[in-house]
Enzyme design. Sequence first.
Site, short mmCIF file in Angstrom:
data_model
loop_
_atom_site.label_atom_id
_atom_site.label_comp_id
_atom_site.label_asym_id
_atom_site.label_seq_id
_atom_site.Cartn_x
_atom_site.Cartn_y
_atom_site.Cartn_z
N ASP A 74 0.87 -1.18 0.00
CA ASP A 74 0.00 0.00 0.00
C ASP A 74 0.90 1.22 0.00
O ASP A 74 1.77 1.35 0.86
CB ASP A 74 -0.89 -0.01 1.25
CG ASP A 74 -1.99 1.03 1.21
OD1 ASP A 74 -2.37 1.47 0.10
OD2 ASP A 74 -2.47 1.42 2.29
N ASP A 88 0.64 5.38 -0.24
CA ASP A 88 -0.29 6.52 -0.18
C ASP A 88 0.47 7.84 -0.07
O ASP A 88 1.42 7.94 0.71
CB ASP A 88 -1.20 6.41 1.05
CG ASP A 88 -2.22 5.30 0.94
OD1 ASP A 88 -2.79 5.13 -0.16
OD2 ASP A 88 -2.45 4.60 1.94
#
Length: 173
Positions: free
Chosen positions: A104, A106
């Site tokens: 992930d 971000d």
Amino acid sequence: MTDSRANHTHIAYIAVGSNMGEKKQNCLDGLDRFAETGRIEILAVSEFYKTEPVDYVDQDWFVNAVAKVSTTLDPLDLLKVLMDAEITLGRRRDTVRFGPRVIDLDIIFYDQRVIDSPRLVVPHPRMHKRRFVLAPICDIEPELLHPVLNVTVKELLENLDVSGQDLARFDEV
């Protein structure tokens, strides 16, 4: 005529996390993958943390870190590079929201800009409630000011309700 912004350097903070497979290696691979573009330079990387999952808690703990980067990419191009890196490393988006993931990546901050578009919200809309984001950013730059809340990330972390958000430095577990 050339675009003078093309060579302008921006500072961004990228959160990286994984809770599947070789978690720390997945995070390192994510950092390597987006740095390979040549348009993103990693300036600093926080400690790595083993962190309790939030929102969707029926899953393994994560490994999380934050990188401070310099980039000539605009925010949406940076987002595309990060999403491409996730896909290359095996991230699937057809799974449970906030559920298990190989990687992930971000964008937490991009300069001191506030962006609210259908594809990207910066500062990250939940970062001020996430110990797994705030602690690593504080490793790098505790006095970084949140451009909307007008408080430092250190102040956000100090005032955070950390119940259900256990973490430990990765090498201490």
